[in-house]
Scaffold this motif. Structure first.
Motif, PDB file in Angstrom:
ATOM      1  N   VAL A 289       0.873  -1.166   0.000  1.00 13.27           N
ATOM      2  CA  VAL A 289       0.000   0.000   0.000  1.00 13.27           C
ATOM      3  C   VAL A 289       0.912   1.219   0.000  1.00 13.27           C
ATOM      4  O   VAL A 289       1.730   1.390   0.920  1.00 13.27           O
ATOM      5  N   THR A 290       0.812   2.032  -1.030  1.00 14.47           N
ATOM      6  CA  THR A 290       1.687   3.200  -1.173  1.00 14.47           C
ATOM      7  C   THR A 290       1.215   4.331  -0.262  1.00 14.47           C
ATOM      8  O   THR A 290       0.080   4.312   0.244  1.00 14.47           O
ATOM      9  N   PRO A 291       2.056   5.336  -0.044  1.00  8.52           N
ATOM     10  CA  PRO A 291       1.637   6.466   0.795  1.00  8.52           C
ATOM     11  C   PRO A 291       0.370   7.160   0.310  1.00  8.52           C
ATOM     12  O   PRO A 291      -0.374   7.731   1.117  1.00  8.52           O
ATOM     13  N   ASP A 292       0.094   7.110  -0.998  1.00 10.11           N
ATOM     14  CA  ASP A 292      -1.134   7.734  -1.505  1.00 10.11           C
ATOM     15  C   ASP A 292      -2.284   6.731  -1.645  1.00 10.11           C
ATOM     16  O   ASP A 292      -3.297   7.022  -2.288  1.00 10.11           O
ATOM     17  N   GLY A 293      -2.148   5.535  -1.034  1.00 13.88           N
ATOM     18  CA  GLY A 293      -3.261   4.613  -0.930  1.00 13.88           C
ATOM     19  C   GLY A 293      -3.455   3.658  -2.091  1.00 13.88           C
ATOM     20  O   GLY A 293      -4.479   2.971  -2.159  1.00 13.88           O
ATOM     21  N   ARG A 294      -2.486   3.553  -2.994  1.00 19.25           N
ATOM     22  CA  ARG A 294      -2.612   2.597  -4.098  1.00 19.25           C
ATOM     23  C   ARG A 294      -2.176   1.214  -3.620  1.00 19.25           C
ATOM     24  O   ARG A 294      -1.240   1.076  -2.836  1.00 19.25           O
ATOM     25  N   TYR A 295      -2.865   0.181  -4.142  1.00 17.22           N
ATOM     26  CA  TYR A 295      -2.528  -1.212  -3.837  1.00 17.22           C
ATOM     27  C   TYR A 295      -1.740  -1.780  -5.012  1.00 17.22           C
ATOM     28  O   TYR A 295      -2.222  -1.768  -6.155  1.00 17.22           O
ATOM     29  N   VAL A 296      -0.528  -2.278  -4.729  1.00 15.96           N
ATOM     30  CA  VAL A 296       0.372  -2.760  -5.774  1.00 15.96           C
ATOM     31  C   VAL A 296       0.672  -4.234  -5.514  1.00 15.96           C
ATOM     32  O   VAL A 296       1.149  -4.602  -4.432  1.00 15.96           O
ATOM     33  N   PHE A 297       0.408  -5.063  -6.500  1.00 16.83           N
ATOM     34  CA  PHE A 297       0.654  -6.511  -6.397  1.00 16.83           C
ATOM     35  C   PHE A 297       2.120  -6.817  -6.669  1.00 16.83           C
ATOM     36  O   PHE A 297       2.720  -6.310  -7.633  1.00 16.83           O
ATOM     37  N   LEU A 298       2.705  -7.681  -5.822  1.00 15.20           N
ATOM     38  CA  LEU A 298       4.085  -8.126  -6.029  1.00 15.20           C
ATOM     39  C   LEU A 298       4.153  -9.575  -6.495  1.00 15.20           C
ATOM     40  O   LEU A 298       4.740  -9.872  -7.524  1.00 15.20           O
ATOM     41  N   GLU A 299       3.562 -10.500  -5.719  1.00 18.25           N
ATOM     42  CA  GLU A 299       3.623 -11.912  -6.101  1.00 18.25           C
ATOM     43  C   GLU A 299       2.656 -12.715  -5.250  1.00 18.25           C
ATOM     44  O   GLU A 299       2.105 -12.218  -4.264  1.00 18.25           O
ATOM     45  N   ILE A 300       2.455 -13.968  -5.641  1.00 19.33           N
ATOM     46  CA  ILE A 300       1.651 -14.912  -4.865  1.00 19.33           C
ATOM     47  C   ILE A 300       2.439 -16.203  -4.713  1.00 19.33           C
ATOM     48  O   ILE A 300       3.043 -16.694  -5.676  1.00 19.33           O
ATOM     49  N   ASN A 301       2.440 -16.724  -3.499  1.00 22.15           N
ATOM     50  CA  ASN A 301       3.106 -17.996  -3.206  1.00 22.15           C
ATOM     51  C   ASN A 301       2.026 -19.047  -2.983  1.00 22.15           C
ATOM     52  O   ASN A 301       1.242 -18.940  -2.028  1.00 22.15           O
ATOM     53  N   PRO A 302       1.948 -20.063  -3.839  1.00 22.79           N
ATOM     54  CA  PRO A 302       0.886 -21.073  -3.682  1.00 22.79           C
ATOM     55  C   PRO A 302       0.999 -21.905  -2.410  1.00 22.79           C
ATOM     56  O   PRO A 302       0.056 -22.611  -2.059  1.00 22.79           O
ATOM     57  N   ASN A 303       2.143 -21.831  -1.721  1.00 21.18           N
ATOM     58  CA  ASN A 303       2.305 -22.613  -0.496  1.00 21.18           C
ATOM     59  C   ASN A 303       2.975 -21.782   0.586  1.00 21.18           C
ATOM     60  O   ASN A 303       3.778 -22.294   1.368  1.00 21.18           O
ATOM     61  N   GLY A 304       2.645 -20.484   0.640  1.00 19.61           N
ATOM     62  CA  GLY A 304       3.322 -19.578   1.561  1.00 19.61           C
ATOM     63  C   GLY A 304       2.966 -19.818   3.019  1.00 19.61           C
ATOM     64  O   GLY A 304       1.913 -20.364   3.359  1.00 19.61           O
ATOM     65  N   GLN A 305       3.855 -19.347   3.892  1.00 17.96           N
ATOM     66  CA  GLN A 305       3.674 -19.501   5.330  1.00 17.96           C
ATOM     67  C   GLN A 305       2.624 -18.518   5.850  1.00 17.96           C
ATOM     68  O   GLN A 305       2.379 -17.473   5.256  1.00 17.96           O
ATOM     69  N   TRP A 306       2.037 -18.846   7.006  1.00 18.89           N
ATOM     70  CA  TRP A 306       1.042 -17.947   7.598  1.00 18.89           C
ATOM     71  C   TRP A 306       1.074 -17.921   9.123  1.00 18.89           C
ATOM     72  O   TRP A 306       0.481 -17.042   9.750  1.00 18.89           O
ATOM     73  N   LEU A 307       1.765 -18.850   9.758  1.00 26.69           N
ATOM     74  CA  LEU A 307       1.593 -19.029  11.196  1.00 26.69           C
ATOM     75  C   LEU A 307       2.010 -17.794  11.993  1.00 26.69           C
ATOM     76  O   LEU A 307       1.377 -17.447  12.998  1.00 26.69           O
ATOM     77  N   TRP A 308       3.053 -17.096  11.552  1.00 27.94           N
ATOM     78  CA  TRP A 308       3.473 -15.917  12.298  1.00 27.94           C
ATOM     79  C   TRP A 308       2.409 -14.811  12.216  1.00 27.94           C
ATOM     80  O   TRP A 308       2.184 -14.075  13.182  1.00 27.94           O
TER      81      TRP A 308
END
Length: 329
Positions: A289-308
Motif C-alpha cells: 500500500v503506497t503512501p497515496d493509498g494505491r494497492y500494488v501486487f508483487l507476487e503470490i506464493n501457492p504454499n506460503g507460510q502464515w503461522l506468524w
C-alpha cells in the motif's frame, strides 16, 4: 460414515509447525491424518497401482500402514522433501536413475487421485508459482504492478536502471538461495537494491535471469492469505524497521507491528479472481500500500507460510485450512 482421511505431504511435523498445527486441528475434528514425505521412499515405503477390469486401485505402504489412496478425502501438498537414493545403491548413475523413476511414479500418483488437493494438483500449483505468469495475469485482472523487466540482457538492465534513476530492486526469478557456495555455505537472496558494485558486474546477467522492478514507496506491506473463498489480510509495518524496510522477509517481528487490514472490495475481488484463474484453493499474496493509498501486487506464493501472521494478529488461518481440507469429506 467413515472418518475423513487427509494425507499430508511434508517433512517431519517436529520441523513443520504449520502442518503440526493443522494436523492437530484435524485430529480434534475426528479426521484420520497421515503424514508422508517421499525423502526415504526407496528405503521405507512401497506403492502399487493395479488396473483390473477398467478400475484402478492405488495403495501406499508406509510406516507399517497400508493406505487406500482412493479412499482419501483430501491431499495437502505442504512441503514434501525430495526422494534421496537408498544407501544400498552405490552406483551413482543407477541411484540417480532410480530416484527419477520413483519421482515419476509418485508425481503421477498424486496427480491422478480423485480427492480434492490443497493448494491444487502439483501441475497446477507449479505453473501458478511462475512469477512472469503471475505478473501478467495480475495486470490483466486490474492489479497495479511495479514496472518490471525480467532479463538476461545487460543492455536491457542498464536501460531500465537509467530510466528509473537507479531506484530499482532485483529479485530471484524462482529459487531464493544457492547451496554449496564456497565449500558448503548456503546463500539466500531476497529483494535487494541495486548498488554501484552490482553495476560493475552486469555482464554476468547472461548467465542467469533476474527480475528487476521499480522501487515502490510503501506505507505498509500486506500479506493476503486466501483460503478457499476466505481472505485474511494483515498489515506489516515494515517501514518502522531498518532491517525489514526493503523486504519484510528479513523478519524483525519484535519491532515491526502487524495488524489486521480491511481490503477494499475491489482489491479483495481481484485476489479471489487471481486464485481462481491460477486454479488455487490457497495462496499467500504480497502487496504494497503506497503512501497515496494505491494497492500494488508483487507476487503470490501457492504454499506460503502464515503461522506468524496468525500468532501476531489472531487471524484464524489454520482453522480455515483445516476446514477446507475437511470439505472433501
Amino acid at each position: 460414515m467413515p472418518s475423513p482421511h487427509v494425507l499430508v505431504l511434508t517433512y517431519d511435523l517436529k520441523d513443520d509447525a504449520h502442518a503440526a498445527r493443522v494436523c492437530e486441528l484435524l485430529s480434534e475434528r475426528g479426521a484420520r491424518v497421515t503424514v508422508f514425505s517421499p525423502e526415504h521412499f526407496q528405503s521405507t515405503s512401497r506403492v502399487d497401482l493395479r488396473y483390473v477390469d477398467g478400475a484402478v486401485r492405488r495403495r501406499l505402504h508406509t510406516n507399517g500402514e497400508i493406505l487406500d489412496l482412493d479412499a482419501l478425502t483430501a491431499l495437502w501438498w505442504r512441503r514434501p522433501t525430495p526422494i534421496v537414493p537408498d544407501p544400498a545403491l552405490t552406483d551413482e548413475a543407477i541411484a540417480r536413475y532410480t530416484v527419477k523413476e520413483c519421482h515419476s511414479l509418485l508425481a503421477g500418483l498424486w496427480e491422478h487421485l480423485r480427492c480434492p488437493q490443497l493448494p491444487a494438483r502439483e501441475s497446477t500449483f507449479r505453473r501458478a508459482g511462475h512469477k512472469p505468469y503471475q505478473l501478467a495475469l495480475a495486470a490483466e485482472l486490474g492489479f497495479r504492478i511495479p514496472e518490471t523487466v525480467i532479463t538476461t540482457s545487460e543492455e536491457a538492465f542498464l536501460d531500465f536502471h537509467d530510466r528509473h534513476d537507479g531506484r530499482i530492486v532485483t529479485k530471484p526469478l524462482d529459487i531464493p538461495w544457492v547451496e554449496g557456495v564456497g565449500g558448503g555455505i548456503t546463500v539466500s537472496r531476497a529483494c535487494e537494491p541495486v548498488t554501484a558494485r552490482d553495476l560493475a558486474h552486469t555482464d554476468a546477467l547472461r548467465f542467469c535471469p533476474v527480475i528487476v522492478q521499480e522501487q515502490i514507496p510503501k506505507r505498509v506491506e500486506l500479506r493476503v492469505t486466501v483460503v478457499g473463498r476466505q481472505i485474511f489480510a494483515a498489515e506489516i509495518h515494515s517501514q518502522v524497521s531498518n532491517r525489514a524496510r526493503l523486504d519484510w522477509r528479513r523478519y524483525d517481528t519484535h519491532v515491526t507491528p502487524h495488524r489486521i487490514h480491511r481490503l477494499p472490495d475491489e482489491v479483495a475481488a481481484r485476489c479471489l479472481a487471481l486464485t481462481d484463474r491460477l486454479g488455487l484453493r490457497y495462496g499467500a499474496m504480497d502487496l504494497i500500500v503506497t503512501p497515496d493509498g494505491r494497492y500494488v501486487f508483487l507476487e503470490i506464493n501457492p504454499n506460503g507460510q502464515w503461522l506468524w501472521i496468525e500468532h501476531l494478529t489472531g487471524l484464524p488461518i489454520s482453522e480455515a485450512v483445516r476446514d477446507i481440507l475437511l470439505e472433501g469429506a
